[in-house]
Design a protein around this motif. Structure first.
Motif, short mmCIF file in Angstrom:
data_model
loop_
_atom_site.label_atom_id
_atom_site.label_comp_id
_atom_site.label_asym_id
_atom_site.label_seq_id
_atom_site.Cartn_x
_atom_site.Cartn_y
_atom_site.Cartn_z
N HIS A 1 -1.75 -60.79 6.57
CA HIS A 1 -0.46 -60.12 6.65
C HIS A 1 0.29 -60.53 7.91
O HIS A 1 -0.33 -60.83 8.94
CB HIS A 1 -0.67 -58.60 6.68
CG HIS A 1 -1.09 -58.03 5.36
ND1 HIS A 1 -0.40 -58.27 4.19
CD2 HIS A 1 -2.11 -57.21 5.03
CE1 HIS A 1 -1.00 -57.63 3.20
NE2 HIS A 1 -2.04 -56.99 3.67
N VAL B 1 3.85 -48.15 1.40
CA VAL B 1 4.21 -49.34 2.17
C VAL B 1 4.23 -50.55 1.24
O VAL B 1 3.69 -50.50 0.14
CB VAL B 1 3.20 -49.60 3.31
CG1 VAL B 1 3.14 -48.40 4.25
CG2 VAL B 1 1.81 -49.94 2.78
N GLY B 2 4.85 -51.61 1.70
CA GLY B 2 4.90 -52.83 0.90
C GLY B 2 3.52 -53.46 0.79
O GLY B 2 2.71 -53.38 1.71
N PHE B 3 3.27 -54.07 -0.35
CA PHE B 3 1.99 -54.76 -0.55
C PHE B 3 1.85 -55.89 0.46
O PHE B 3 0.77 -56.15 0.98
CB PHE B 3 1.95 -55.31 -1.98
CG PHE B 3 0.62 -55.19 -2.61
CD1 PHE B 3 0.24 -54.01 -3.24
CD2 PHE B 3 -0.28 -56.25 -2.58
CE1 PHE B 3 -1.01 -53.90 -3.82
CE2 PHE B 3 -1.54 -56.13 -3.15
CZ PHE B 3 -1.90 -54.96 -3.77
N PHE B 4 2.95 -56.57 0.73
CA PHE B 4 2.99 -57.63 1.73
C PHE B 4 4.21 -57.42 2.62
O PHE B 4 5.12 -56.68 2.26
CB PHE B 4 3.09 -59.01 1.06
CG PHE B 4 1.86 -59.39 0.29
CD1 PHE B 4 0.70 -59.79 0.94
CD2 PHE B 4 1.85 -59.31 -1.10
CE1 PHE B 4 -0.44 -60.12 0.23
CE2 PHE B 4 0.71 -59.63 -1.82
CZ PHE B 4 -0.43 -60.03 -1.16
N GLY B 5 4.20 -58.05 3.78
CA GLY B 5 5.38 -58.09 4.62
C GLY B 5 6.19 -59.35 4.32
O GLY B 5 5.61 -60.40 4.00
N HIS C 1 3.13 -56.21 9.93
CA HIS C 1 2.80 -55.47 8.70
C HIS C 1 1.37 -54.91 8.75
O HIS C 1 1.02 -54.04 7.95
CB HIS C 1 2.96 -56.41 7.49
CG HIS C 1 2.98 -55.70 6.16
ND1 HIS C 1 3.99 -54.85 5.80
CD2 HIS C 1 2.12 -55.73 5.11
CE1 HIS C 1 3.74 -54.37 4.58
NE2 HIS C 1 2.62 -54.89 4.13
#
Lengths: 517, 517
Positions: free
Chosen positions: B102, A277-281, B106
């Motif tokens: 986040h 998954v992405g580190f951040f959105g 997310h």
């Protein structure tokens, strides 16, 4: 007098092989300190800030494959250690935190340092207990050590009221042996075998202890027999790599790059890993890095026997007993350019990283190509920041060096992150640890400049610029290191960097090179 | 596009007078950073570690009498700030923490930096809320500011999911005015009047805002009319003192001394104070510092109008309208001894502390006589560590200097404590703050050596000695300061200290003197 609770606890720890303590004690821990003093076999490593102690315990555990203890002072000491406890938790490192607390009879007076330590500890610990009696505190410690060793590694926090340390104890108690990792069931291996042999667009995502030499070799056998690809998460606790080992690639940090790299994967087999998954959105960008049609299949959860599962999977599909020999590729030469940038630094690292190095990588933006450029260096370990809480590199390197005194630790360190826990340089000097710290002095929170663009704030003004810049005044890392008893130098060309590294790698004890980029 | 949530929130803050933010941002806060950039009137002060930001917000609030904001990055950033939030909470300083989180969509992906931020914030915050929409985030901020301002000051923590910052906002909203402190009832004043006039062995324990010039003057009127004594707790957020003001004494830190000083008290009248207790519990020593027969009477709780209550009490008992003139005592001369020790340092401080100084005192053991020796210096404020979590002096001085640019801040700083949050020296250089830092370089956790004796571990061995010593290697504070852009010097005699102080007090901007003792 009979052995007190503190000494009973320390003897229990030493008996179970928990024989290194990264300490930052205060008044409420004085009986514990006195016990550490009396008991042979416990090495006490003083840190000047609790985040240093917990980060060092993480680095130690990753290399020693057993927990270190920390000694923290009440709730605020626990709080100061939490960020690197978070990182250790994400790295699945075992850790035994001993947190001093007021004597039980003193708690109700609400003295200034009184806090709810359990409440502070619980969000980032797998196991928390407050001792209730000096008679049982050693058993509490034994339970904490057992909990820490539960695969794949847990954070155990034992809160030690001062009177449970100073009252009459039980003597040392035995700690149950850690239980073995559970084997994956045969039908799971057979089901995954069908996927890797019959499906296309298959990727094995390896994490945790699957990133050691032997299981990666088995994964390479699987890849040789099928068309599946192998990959590792972006950040890993420890990867065994270098010439003669499988050179695994990692999921890139930037969302767009990660999505591109994974776009053809339709079946992801998870080996101790989670879906990437992405580190951040970000506005308008996906959280999952995989294609919407990607199916996930679990070969083994992170607490199961990953190495065994990979070996059995390789055998199940009839993979060759030996993985294909890794292509013999020479390590890079030293760069000829005089420009110091991530490429020339990566090339220098690839050329000079010594055999058996332990690389502690908190390079952040500067280091995104270092992994690829060092794959042909002699065998080494690569340790990363797993929880994203910056400020772990210097402590992690400290702990790794305590664990492996005969190996060379190389800390690749971003400057902004390094400032969080620079105090551990002092511990490196005090313990004469073989740590070479390379500071990437870009004098900014470079990653945030990129992020400000990503979130659509393209034209930052002076205030935003100032909040991301560390150049006014410039940090002088050579002076900071000197202030803590660590020698260092500053370099501005790849040639000077190479010369400084070569010199530093010949000496014993810590050294710091500030690399102006 | 309409104003987003972040800008709505920032405009709400500025509109309510929360116009200083001590920031340590990360990716999830980039829209907030962009908004800070766009909105005039918000001063952003960058700190290189979150404990610096929260300690600075505490120092700022004590002098400005209104909250600063902090900007922290997710759970680990919150955790790094908690120790000084604890100190601020004990000092009853108002504070508005904005903690990035986040984006809501997310969170379920459990990205590496995901933690339960509310759980981390709650043990040390009076008010916690997680924003749920960009439409309502400005109102959440308004509620946070209102909560922070509730007397005597509260810690308000607003968690800011990234999408509540980047989505469409409400525009600025108005913040309710802080409500006034409640007046103490007449019958309470009359009851206390009877005690102070009719009983013997009476002491007024003044705390919080009762330690400002006017209420202390009223307390001195009461003492002049009766036989009651006045005292303050051992650690206080802010005491107004110096020539012409009542020189209040504090409860000593060591248990035996405190018990001795309070042994004749039979009626303690609490004015915003709690009954005095030991900082720690010890085997065989009491937790309460007062005589078992001491009765407690509350004139006013810490959130009530302490100044009004003291004035009315003075009038009720017919005290003279003016307090007796404080005895005119000259400030001490500079010491003639060449030995640098707590006495000669205290004398030097008494001789040189300038008019209007703001003293930020984290002296720990070295400074136990400084309070007495500076009482005849010109008028100044004295700020202490109220929560006992070491590592607040340098940040507190930073925040106090931001609040009062025309005054001189003098940070009395123990070396071991200073190492916790030394990063704030950089902020002092960057903002050119008038802070003079005096480091007491005893190169040990001196307080713990005493404590090791107290707990009955009289003969520490090498390991215990090592755990309490910072002399191997010695810290070089002049180099550390230089590394962060702050000039400094090292002194080894009282004469050199005086000369260095005199020079430093004439210059603008930060300076550091390492005092070898």
């Amino acid at each position: 007098m009979a052995m007190n609770g503190a000494e009973s606890l320390v003897r229990t720890m030493v008996g179970a092989g928990v024989d290194v303590s990264f300490t930052n004690p205060g008044t409420s821990e004085m009986h514990f300190v006195a016990a550490l003093d009396r008991v042979d076999g416990m090495r006490c490593v003083l840190c000047l800030f609790e985040g240093g102690a917990t980060g060092a315990a993480d680095g130690y555990a990753r290399m020693a494959e057993k927990p270190a203890a920390t000694l923290l002072h009440l709730g605020p000491g626990m709080a100061n250690g939490l960020a690197n406890i978070h990182n250790a938790k994400r790295a699945r490192s075992p850790m035994v935190n001993v947190v001093g607390e007021h004597a039980l009879h003193h708690r109700r007076y609400d003295a200034p340092l009184t806090t709810d330590i359990e409440a502070l500890a619980r969000p980032l610990s797998h196991w928390v207990r407050t001792g209730s009696s000096s008679r049982t505190i050693a058993q509490d410690g034994a339970d904490a050590i057992y909990a820490a060793n539960v695969a794949p590694g847990q954070i155990a926090t034992l809160i030690l009221p001062a009177d449970t340390a100073w009252g009459e104890g039980s003597g040392a108690v035995a700690v149950r042996k850690p239980r073995a990792r559970a084997k994956v069931a045969d039908d799971v291996v057979r089901a995954i075998a069908k996927i890797v042999t019959e499906k296309s667009g298959v990727m094995l995502m390896l994490a945790g202890v699957a990133l050691r030499e032997k299981p990666m070799n088995d994964a390479a056998r699987i890849a040789a027999k099928t068309e599946c690809r192998l990959m590792a998460p972006g950040a890993n606790a420890r990867v065994e790599r270098g010439v003669g080992r499988f050179a695994i690639d990692r999921v890139p940090y930037p969302v767009d790059l990660a999505v591109e790299r994974l776009k053809d994967v339709r079946h992801m087999v998870l080996v101790g890993a989670k879906p990437p998954v992405g580190f951040f959105g970000y506005p308008g960008k996906p959280s999952a890095m995989t294609h919407p049609d990607c199916a996930f299949h679990v070969l083994a959860d992170e607490d199961e026997d990953l190495a065994d599962a990979l070996a059995r999977l390789a055998d199940e599909i009839g993979a060759p007993k030996a993985a294909p020999a890794a292509p013999i590729t020479a390590r890079p030469d030293l760069p000829t350019t005089t420009k110091l940038d991530p490429d020339s630094i990566g090339q220098t690292l690839g050329a000079l990283l010594p055999e058996g190095a332990i690389v502690c990588d908190e390079s952040v933006t500067t280091g995104r190509n270092f992994f690829a450029m060092t794959k042909n260096a002699p065998k080494h370990d690569w340790l990363q920041l797993c929880g994203g809480a910056i400020g772990e590199g210097i402590p992690m390197a400290t702990g790794a060096a305590v664990s492996c005194p005969d190996r060379r630790v190389v800390n690749l360190q971003a400057d902004g992150s390094g400032m969080y826990t620079l105090q551990c340089l002092w511990t490196q000097a005090r313990e004469n640890l073989n740590v070479l710290t390379l500071i990437w002095a870009n004098r900014s929170y470079a990653i945030l400049r990129g992020e400000l663009m990503h979130v659509g704030a393209e034209n930052p003004g002076r205030k935003a610029h100032d909040m991301l810049s560390l150049d006014n005044p410039p940090l002088d890392w050579v002076a900071l290191a000197k202030g803590m008893g660590v020698e260092g130098t500053r370099v501005e060309t790849p040639q000077d960097l190479a010369k400084a590294m070569q010199g530093a790698l010949r000496r014993s004890g810590p050294y710091l090179i500030e690399v102006l980029i």
